[in-house]
Design an enzyme around this catalytic site. Structure first.
Site, PDB file in Angstrom:
ATOM      1  N   VAL A   1      -7.833  -7.968  -0.290  1.00  0.00           N
ATOM      2  CA  VAL A   1      -8.804  -8.501  -1.267  1.00  0.00           C
ATOM      3  C   VAL A   1      -8.723  -7.852  -2.656  1.00  0.00           C
ATOM      4  CG1 VAL A   1     -10.630  -9.346   0.253  1.00  0.00           C
ATOM      5  CG2 VAL A   1     -10.553  -6.925  -0.328  1.00  0.00           C
ATOM      6  N   SER A   2      -7.886  -6.809  -2.798  1.00  0.00           N
ATOM      7  CA  SER A   2      -7.871  -6.112  -4.091  1.00  0.00           C
ATOM      8  C   SER A   2      -6.969  -6.769  -5.125  1.00  0.00           C
ATOM      9  CB  SER A   2      -7.422  -4.655  -3.897  1.00  0.00           C
ATOM     10  OG  SER A   2      -8.338  -4.004  -3.065  1.00  0.00           O
TER      11      SER A   2
ATOM     12  N   ASP B   1      -8.843  -3.571   2.385  1.00  0.00           N
ATOM     13  CA  ASP B   1      -7.649  -3.313   1.574  1.00  0.00           C
ATOM     14  C   ASP B   1      -7.407  -1.805   1.532  1.00  0.00           C
ATOM     15  OD1 ASP B   1      -6.215  -5.351  -0.809  1.00  0.00           O
ATOM     16  OD2 ASP B   1      -5.688  -3.214  -0.778  1.00  0.00           O
TER      17      ASP B   1
ATOM     18  N   ASP C   1      -6.002   0.943   5.848  1.00  0.00           N
ATOM     19  CA  ASP C   1      -4.553   0.950   5.677  1.00  0.00           C
ATOM     20  C   ASP C   1      -3.932   0.239   6.880  1.00  0.00           C
ATOM     21  OD1 ASP C   1      -1.889   1.409   5.438  1.00  0.00           O
ATOM     22  OD2 ASP C   1      -2.034   3.593   5.268  1.00  0.00           O
ATOM     23  N   LEU C   2      -3.402  -0.928   6.623  1.00  0.00           N
ATOM     24  CA  LEU C   2      -2.866  -1.740   7.733  1.00  0.00           C
ATOM     25  C   LEU C   2      -1.567  -1.182   8.314  1.00  0.00           C
ATOM     26  CD1 LEU C   2      -3.640  -5.301   6.332  1.00  0.00           C
ATOM     27  CD2 LEU C   2      -4.578  -4.332   8.437  1.00  0.00           C
TER      28      LEU C   2
ATOM     29  N   SER D   1       5.181 -17.088   4.789  1.00  0.00           N
ATOM     30  CA  SER D   1       5.886 -17.330   3.524  1.00  0.00           C
ATOM     31  C   SER D   1       6.936 -18.397   3.759  1.00  0.00           C
ATOM     32  CB  SER D   1       6.581 -16.039   3.081  1.00  0.00           C
ATOM     33  OG  SER D   1       7.534 -16.314   2.079  1.00  0.00           O
TER      34      SER D   1
ATOM     35  N   TYR E   1      11.335  -8.105   5.336  1.00  0.00           N
ATOM     36  CA  TYR E   1      10.256  -8.952   4.791  1.00  0.00           C
ATOM     37  C   TYR E   1      10.347 -10.355   5.412  1.00  0.00           C
ATOM     38  CZ  TYR E   1       7.168 -11.523   1.737  1.00  0.00           C
ATOM     39  OH  TYR E   1       6.139 -12.321   1.278  1.00  0.00           O
TER      40      TYR E   1
ATOM     41  N   LYS F   1       7.767 -12.207   8.321  1.00  0.00           N
ATOM     42  CA  LYS F   1       7.075 -13.477   8.087  1.00  0.00           C
ATOM     43  C   LYS F   1       7.411 -14.480   9.199  1.00  0.00           C
ATOM     44  CE  LYS F   1       4.788 -12.170   4.483  1.00  0.00           C
ATOM     45  NZ  LYS F   1       3.331 -11.978   4.584  1.00  0.00           N
TER      46      LYS F   1
HETATM   47  P1  NAI Z   1      -0.511  -8.727  -4.019  1.00  0.00           P
HETATM   48  O1  NAI Z   1       0.410  -7.564  -4.121  1.00  0.00           O
HETATM   49  O2  NAI Z   1      -1.123  -9.263  -5.247  1.00  0.00           O
HETATM   50  O3  NAI Z   1      -1.659  -8.389  -2.959  1.00  0.00           O
HETATM   51  C1  NAI Z   1      -1.380  -7.757  -1.746  1.00  0.00           C
HETATM   52  C2  NAI Z   1      -2.613  -6.993  -1.312  1.00  0.00           C
HETATM   53  O4  NAI Z   1      -2.301  -6.358  -0.069  1.00  0.00           O
HETATM   54  C3  NAI Z   1      -3.004  -5.887  -2.311  1.00  0.00           C
HETATM   55  O5  NAI Z   1      -4.386  -5.934  -2.582  1.00  0.00           O
HETATM   56  C4  NAI Z   1      -2.616  -4.630  -1.592  1.00  0.00           C
HETATM   57  O6  NAI Z   1      -3.396  -3.485  -1.931  1.00  0.00           O
HETATM   58  C5  NAI Z   1      -2.810  -5.034  -0.130  1.00  0.00           C
HETATM   59  N1  NAI Z   1      -2.079  -4.133   0.756  1.00  0.00           N
HETATM   60  C6  NAI Z   1      -0.812  -3.689   0.604  1.00  0.00           C
HETATM   61  N2  NAI Z   1      -0.523  -2.787   1.547  1.00  0.00           N
HETATM   62  C7  NAI Z   1      -1.623  -2.670   2.322  1.00  0.00           C
HETATM   63  C8  NAI Z   1      -1.954  -1.882   3.449  1.00  0.00           C
HETATM   64  N3  NAI Z   1      -1.088  -0.974   3.960  1.00  0.00           N
HETATM   65  N4  NAI Z   1      -3.179  -2.001   3.999  1.00  0.00           N
HETATM   66  C9  NAI Z   1      -4.082  -2.872   3.476  1.00  0.00           C
HETATM   67  N5  NAI Z   1      -3.832  -3.631   2.391  1.00  0.00           N
HETATM   68  C10 NAI Z   1      -2.619  -3.536   1.825  1.00  0.00           C
HETATM   69  O7  NAI Z   1       0.315  -9.850  -3.263  1.00  0.00           O
HETATM   70  P2  NAI Z   1       0.041 -11.423  -3.053  1.00  0.00           P
HETATM   71  O8  NAI Z   1       1.098 -12.133  -3.764  1.00  0.00           O
HETATM   72  O9  NAI Z   1      -1.364 -11.749  -3.274  1.00  0.00           O
HETATM   73  O10 NAI Z   1       0.418 -11.546  -1.510  1.00  0.00           O
HETATM   74  C11 NAI Z   1      -0.499 -11.967  -0.528  1.00  0.00           C
HETATM   75  C12 NAI Z   1       0.287 -12.445   0.685  1.00  0.00           C
HETATM   76  O11 NAI Z   1       1.039 -13.606   0.338  1.00  0.00           O
HETATM   77  C13 NAI Z   1       1.289 -11.436   1.216  1.00  0.00           C
HETATM   78  O12 NAI Z   1       1.244 -11.438   2.618  1.00  0.00           O
HETATM   79  C14 NAI Z   1       2.621 -11.962   0.731  1.00  0.00           C
HETATM   80  O13 NAI Z   1       3.687 -11.562   1.562  1.00  0.00           O
HETATM   81  C15 NAI Z   1       2.375 -13.453   0.770  1.00  0.00           C
HETATM   82  N6  NAI Z   1       3.249 -14.245  -0.093  1.00  0.00           N
HETATM   83  C16 NAI Z   1       3.232 -14.065  -1.452  1.00  0.00           C
HETATM   84  C17 NAI Z   1       4.036 -14.832  -2.253  1.00  0.00           C
HETATM   85  C18 NAI Z   1       4.081 -14.658  -3.750  1.00  0.00           C
HETATM   86  O14 NAI Z   1       4.941 -15.283  -4.400  1.00  0.00           O
HETATM   87  N7  NAI Z   1       3.188 -13.886  -4.353  1.00  0.00           N
HETATM   88  C19 NAI Z   1       4.942 -15.856  -1.675  1.00  0.00           C
HETATM   89  C20 NAI Z   1       4.843 -15.981  -0.244  1.00  0.00           C
HETATM   90  C21 NAI Z   1       4.015 -15.193   0.517  1.00  0.00           C
END
Ligand code: NAI
Length: 267
Positions: A13-14, A36, A51-52, A117, A157, A161
């Site tokens: 959510v962050s 998060d 922390d996931l 993804s 990665y 997925k």
């Molecule tokens: P983002 O980097 O903006 O957000 C990811 C969030 O996950 C962040 O708030 C981060 O703090 C949190 N996070 C990371 N490691 C963590 C942990 N160990 N424990 C708890 N929280 C953790 O990324 P986005 O783009 O919003 O990605 C969201 C999802 O969408 C991800 O699963 C990503 O793989 C997937 N995705 C994203 C795409 C893109 O183009 N942005 C494309 C396809 C899939």
């Protein structure tokens, strides 16, 4: 879509898609329980630092979540630029462990959405390998088996997925007797901090072609969030055990190849 009085757990959510989903859910009347590793109180009625990549951290977070829960959106994820083991822990093991721990707290007819993804679209090609890991329910033995594969972070990665897509199907089959639905959603490229890293790890060519095929732009986080709400909503009750590709139509053009109308700009 109305989520009044619905209690929904959202991970990641962050930032990015997770934050946009929390916002859309709050606007629709939901009580959002955000998880998060980075603190954030935006759009959350309750925020839990989690922390996931750590089983203990997930267990502590689950202890703070009161039941019943009406929905779970597993959105947090990390890119392939990080060490393979960490990518595997967060994107697959952590998502699975959190889901397993929360299943008993889910109300009948609740909905779970796991973010995969379009990088996972060839999940059928590695089904046997994935199934082997999916049968290992224990965190440490699954991790040990994964490590034997010697995958790079980038390959991990995509593989995680694929595991998300298959795990989703497995979980849906085990929960359908009480009307709990489990689906995955596969976004194409989305404007978030993660996308810049994808450009560095996956290369310009693939992502630029995805953008062209999607009509000249990447998705905005709220567009993915809206699709997640669609799958969480009770009106989607008959949608179960499936993977929804949300990429502006890019995948279709790839599949049709020469038969498709060439990509044109969309408004
Ligand atoms: P983002 O980097 O903006 O957000 C990811 C969030 O996950 C962040 O708030 C981060 O703090 C949190 N996070 C990371 N490691 C963590 C942990 N160990 N424990 C708890 N929280 C953790 O990324 P986005 O783009 O919003 O990605 C969201 C999802 O969408 C991800 O699963 C990503 O793989 C997937 N995705 C994203 C795409 C893109 O183009 N942005 C494309 C396809 C899939």
């Amino acid at each position: 879509m109305a989520f009044n009085d619905k209690r929904i757990v959202v991970t990641g959510v962050s930032s990015g898609v997770g934050q946009a989903t929390a916002k859309a859910l709050q606007e629709a009347g939901a009580y959002v329980i955000g998880l998060d590793v980075k603190p954030s109180h935006m759009y959350c009625n309750q925020f839990i630092l989690c922390d996931l990549s750590s089983q203990a951290s997930i267990d502590a977070a689950v202890g703070e979540i009161k039941q019943p829960i009406d929905g779970l959106a597993n959105i947090a994820g990390v890119p392939g630029s990080l060490p393979a083991q960490l990518v595997f822990r967060v994107n697959f093991l952590g998502m699975r462990h959190l889901t397993c721990q929360l299943l008993p707290k889910l109300a009948d007819r609740a909905s779970v959405v796991n973010i995969a993804s379009t990088a996972a679209t060839s999940w059928r090609n590695r089904k046997k390998l994935s199934e082997n890991l999916l049968t290992l329910n224990d965190w440490d033995s699954c991790l040990a088996e994964f490590e034997k594969l010697g995958m790079s972070g980038t390959a991990t990665y995509d593989f995680t997925k694929e595991l998300v897509v298959l795990y989703t199907m497995l979980a849906s089959s085990s929960q359908r007797h009480r009307g709990v639905r489990v689906n995955s959603l596969s976004p194409g490229a989305v404007h978030t901090p993660l996308l810049q890293i994808f450009y560095e790890t996956m290369g310009d060519e693939l992502l630029k072609s995805l953008k062209t095929q999607a009509g000249g732009r990447d998705a905005y986080p709220y567009e993915i969030a809206d699709a997640i709400l669609l799958m969480l909503d009770a009106k989607g009750y008959w949608i179960n055990g499936t993977d929804l590709i949300v990429d502006g139509g890019a995948e279709v053009l790839m599949n049709l190849e020469g038969l498709a109308t060439p990509p044109l700009p969309i408004p």
